[in-house]
Write an enzyme that holds these catalytic residues in place. Structure first.
Site, PDB file in Angstrom:
ATOM      1  N   GLU A 102     -12.451  -1.386  12.298  1.00  0.00           N
ATOM      2  CA  GLU A 102     -12.394  -0.897  11.033  1.00  0.00           C
ATOM      3  C   GLU A 102     -13.479  -1.337  10.269  1.00  0.00           C
ATOM      4  O   GLU A 102     -14.305  -0.538   9.547  1.00  0.00           O
ATOM      5  CB  GLU A 102     -11.083  -1.182  10.297  1.00  0.00           C
ATOM      6  CG  GLU A 102     -11.085  -0.575   8.946  1.00  0.00           C
ATOM      7  CD  GLU A 102      -9.684  -0.698   8.337  1.00  0.00           C
ATOM      8  OE1 GLU A 102      -8.919  -1.515   8.800  1.00  0.00           O
ATOM      9  OE2 GLU A 102      -9.637  -0.367   6.982  1.00  0.00           O
ATOM     10  N   GLU A 111       0.780  -1.329  -0.012  1.00  0.00           N
ATOM     11  CA  GLU A 111       0.030   0.019   0.172  1.00  0.00           C
ATOM     12  C   GLU A 111       0.896   1.323  -0.111  1.00  0.00           C
ATOM     13  O   GLU A 111       0.516   2.348   0.647  1.00  0.00           O
ATOM     14  CB  GLU A 111      -0.976  -0.106   1.212  1.00  0.00           C
ATOM     15  CG  GLU A 111      -1.899  -1.224   1.218  1.00  0.00           C
ATOM     16  CD  GLU A 111      -2.988  -1.146   2.178  1.00  0.00           C
ATOM     17  OE1 GLU A 111      -2.775  -0.761   3.215  1.00  0.00           O
ATOM     18  OE2 GLU A 111      -4.120  -1.862   2.015  1.00  0.00           O
ATOM     19  N   ASP A 150      -8.561  -8.741   4.721  1.00  0.00           N
ATOM     20  CA  ASP A 150      -8.188  -7.539   5.337  1.00  0.00           C
ATOM     21  C   ASP A 150      -9.235  -7.455   6.458  1.00  0.00           C
ATOM     22  O   ASP A 150     -10.209  -6.517   6.445  1.00  0.00           O
ATOM     23  CB  ASP A 150      -8.410  -6.282   4.500  1.00  0.00           C
ATOM     24  CG  ASP A 150      -7.747  -5.148   5.181  1.00  0.00           C
ATOM     25  OD1 ASP A 150      -7.190  -5.223   6.278  1.00  0.00           O
ATOM     26  OD2 ASP A 150      -7.688  -3.974   4.601  1.00  0.00           O
TER      27      ASP A 150
HETATM   28  C1  GCV Z   1      -2.380   0.943   8.229  1.00  0.00           C
HETATM   29  C2  GCV Z   1      -6.094  -1.955   5.768  1.00  0.00           C
HETATM   30  C3  GCV Z   1      -6.561  -0.642   6.349  1.00  0.00           C
HETATM   31  C4  GCV Z   1      -5.391   0.337   6.153  1.00  0.00           C
HETATM   32  C5  GCV Z   1      -4.143  -0.214   7.092  1.00  0.00           C
HETATM   33  C6  GCV Z   1      -3.646  -1.416   6.459  1.00  0.00           C
HETATM   34  C7  GCV Z   1      -2.652  -2.314   7.068  1.00  0.00           C
HETATM   35  O1  GCV Z   1      -5.883  -1.918   4.518  1.00  0.00           O
HETATM   36  O2  GCV Z   1      -7.451   0.089   5.621  1.00  0.00           O
HETATM   37  O3  GCV Z   1      -5.493   1.685   6.997  1.00  0.00           O
HETATM   38  O4  GCV Z   1      -2.830   0.595   7.092  1.00  0.00           O
HETATM   39  O5  GCV Z   1      -4.870  -2.440   6.159  1.00  0.00           O
HETATM   40  O6  GCV Z   1      -3.124  -3.115   7.748  1.00  0.00           O
HETATM   41  O7  GCV Z   1      -1.537  -2.002   6.943  1.00  0.00           O
END
Ligand code: GCV
Length: 663
Positions: free
Chosen positions: A385, A278, A357
């Protein structure tokens, strides 16, 4: 004292350690034997409880297992007790805690507090954690991130550590937090987000003082501090023009950086790394792989007994939705399984529980059992989340317990909890909020995480009862009411959101809160449901799909591959089926969608009524905050129901057998 949205004053909530729960100890005598910071903490706890020191015949005697024999306690079952273990004995009202090492003394003390809250009673029990590493990861930013804010995926106000680009001046709350974490057995904390921005990267260099201050607060509570680092730091913070892990100058940079950290924080835990994921930098930029990257850092930390937690959350987030051959679920296994055996001993590969996720329902990641020659840690998400963002009451204990009890090689093989030799890690859910977690009931998740990290075999219902008893005291009506709200709340949330393991029908615009069936359907993130007029689900079979099901060992590879054996709750994760496909439950997929969404909202109505009935039995500020959250949960669940049902009715043209209102 702050106030909530309705203007009610809100004091900082004590979570599961209100002073009332220590009342039974007031005025009793105590003797705590042993030395060091952590044992001193136990002494301070006893003083806080209003106990008085006694040298002989104390009501509560806390001593090391080695000293037990000299005190006439040779019959206690202390043989081979590990450094964090303890034996707890209550005999005729007298209490003995015999500990293996200082952390054991602390855990034994808090065990006794729990024991009292649950009604006490005589008996001798021996306790040791299954895992040596029980970690909590903060996704806190030092500087406020323009999109993610102070805490990424934080739903409880600001950070307990930082404010507006700096460590907070007043860290007294961190001290209270450390106490809470120690009471549930957490022994490692990562103090900054895995997405490491420019400001946060400097925690390793010119702002090391902030890390030192936090580590000094956590230390007497038996907690070691870890730092998330940015893999490109030699390039961005140093004066090198590369961060290639095989470059000797880069290796020297990290060796020096680690040495500087340990000179100031001798018990520093290590680095947590999100690399090539990411947008975070990593070894790929130099044609190196994840083992090259992780081992380079591991070698810098090894002389100091430090660890690298290297995350397996690696996938292509710039996917083309038109390309049906790429499957995000496959990515972590495809990346890491070939590297098994190449990681140094002080590397822990930290793997999210599922292949996507932290969804409300995913199969357990096949990476975990595949890496037999690697220390693997299981990563969970306490911050909600994808499970209601601490607006919805969702007790995650049952989900985690199911994951930990999964047997990757079938009914005769070991449970997942037994094979994660790198322990357990999770993303924290607390913030500067007066209730710590936004929704007061979300505190139960942090509590459950700690307790399951210590003993994964504990029943989530038992843990919930403990948490309720500690937090709310003895009133039976309160206990039953809260239990009835939380007990099946994870399955309730599942019932009114994305169905049958299909995942990701959340709103991208509203940061993963609320429904948006097609929100990610044509996006680059690789999270699709493929619903059309005939059917829904992702074909991940080996025979006709992406082949993901083949990443499992038997019997799961075959079980997931076949429609005859795939569990209902995961059918759409593994198969694309017609809406008229009949589940093992006997219902069709479309009727299941309608039924569960209607039932889910009705269940939320019952939860709201149960909360209302507790008015007058709970502190007014707790009840008021909960009332706001339950109103929002009902609104949001109704929205989920109506959008999901309407979407699939319009797509399929198949009416609800019960003729209920669909728009
Ligand atoms: C810290 C998901 C979340 C991101 C997070 C990522 C991760 O994609 O939406 O905010 O980033 O996981 O675990 O690194």
């Amino acid at each position: 004292m702050t106030s909530d949205a309705s203007g009610h004053p809100v004091r900082e909530h004590p979570m599961w350690l209100p002073d009332d729960r220590l009342a039974a100890l007031r005025g009793r005598t105590v003797s705590v034997l042993g030395e060091g910071d952590v044992v001193d903490t136990v002494r301070a706890e006893a003083a806080r409880a209003g106990m008085t020191d006694a040298t002989t015949a104390a009501d509560v005697l806390i001593l090391s297992a080695d000293d037990a024999a000299a005190h006439g306690l040779a019959d206690l079952p202390t043989a081979g007790l590990g450094a964090e273990g303890f034996v707890h004995e209550v005999r005729d009202g007298r209490v003995v805690v015999a500990y293996g090492g200082p952390n054991g003394a602390l855990y034994g003390w808090f065990h006794h507090v729990r024991h009292l809250a649950l009604g006490g009673g005589d008996g001798t029990t021996r306790h040791e954690p299954l895992h040596e590493l029980r970690m909590l990861d903060h996704w806190d930013n030092v500087a406020v991130h323009p999109y993610m804010g102070q805490v990424e995926r934080g739903y409880a106000d600001g950070s307990v550590f930082y404010e507006d680009g700096m460590l907070r001046d007043d860290l007294s709350r961190v001290e209270r937090y450390a106490r809470l974490l120690a009471s549930i057995g957490i022994n490692r904390v990562t103090i900054n987000n895995v997405n490491v921005g420019r400001r946060e990267a400097r925690l390793l260099t010119d702002d090391l003082g902030s890390v030192e201050r936090l580590a000094a607060i956590f230390r007497p509570w038996g907690i070691r501090t870890h730092l998330s680092i940015n893999f490109a730091s030699p390039l961005t913070l140093g004066d090198l023009d590369t961060s290639d892990p095989l470059d000797p100058a880069v290796q020297r940079w990290w060796t020096d950086a680690a040495a500087r950290v340990y000179a100031r924080i001798p018990d520093f835990g290590g680095f947590l790394v999100k690399a090539d994921s990411e947008g975070q930098p990593g070894p790929y930029a130099y044609g190196r792989d994840h083992a090259d990257g992780a081992n380079m850092l591991a070698r810098a930390l090894a002389p100091h007994d430090g660890l690298v937690h290297w995350r397996a959350f690696v996938y292509n987030h710039r996917q083309d939705w038109r390309d049906r051959t790429t499957d995000r679920a496959r990515a972590a296994y495809d990346t890491f399984a070939p590297l098994d055996g190449r990681f140094d001993d002080n590397v822990v590969l930290q793997v999210k529980f599922g292949p996507l996720d932290f969804q409300v329902r995913e199969p357990v990641s096949p990476v975990i059992p595949a890496m037999t020659r690697t220390r693997v840690a299981l990563e969970l998400q306490v911050t909600q989340e994808y499970t209601g963002q601490q607006q919805h009451a969702v007790y995650l204990g049952p989900q985690w317990s199911e994951i930990l009890a999964f047997r990757p090689t079938g009914d005769d093989g070991p449970e997942l909890a037994q094979i994660v030799r790198g322990g357990i890690a999770a993303v924290a859910n607390v913030g500067a909020d007066a209730f710590w977690t936004g929704h007061p009931l979300a505190q139960a998740n942090l509590y459950a995480y700690g307790r399951l990290g210590w003993d994964p075999a504990l029943e989530p219902g038992t843990i919930l009862d403990e948490w309720i008893a500690l937090t709310f005291g003895e009133d039976e009506t309160t206990r039953r009411g809260i239990r009835s709200i939380l007990d099946d709340s994870w399955r309730t949330y599942e019932s009114y959101t994305a169905p049958l393991g299909v995942c990701f029908m959340v709103s991208p615009l509203n940061r993963h809160y609320g429904p948006d069936v097609d929100g990610y359907e044509y996006s680059a993130w690789g999270t699709y449901h493929f619903a059309d007029r005939d059917g829904i689900g992702v074909d991940r079979t080996v025979a006709t799909g992406t082949g993901y099901a083949g990443q499992y060992a038997e019997p799961w590879a075959s079980r997931y591959e076949s429609l005859d054996t795939v569990p209902d709750e995961l059918i759409l994760f593994f198969h694309h089926v017609p809406y008229t496909h009949r589940l093992h439950s006997g219902r069709t997929v479309i009727q299941h969608i309608y039924d569960t969404h209607f039932a889910g909202v009705e269940r939320v109505r019952e939860m709201v009524a149960a909360w209302d009935a507790l008015q007058g039995r709970l502190p007014e500020d707790v009840h008021a905050r909960g009332r706001e959250r339950f109103a929002e949960q009902l609104r949001s669940a109704t929205e989920w129901r109506d959008q999901i049902n309407t979407y699939f009715w319009r797509k399929s043209g198949i009416a609800d057998e019960a003729g209920r209102t669909i728009f």
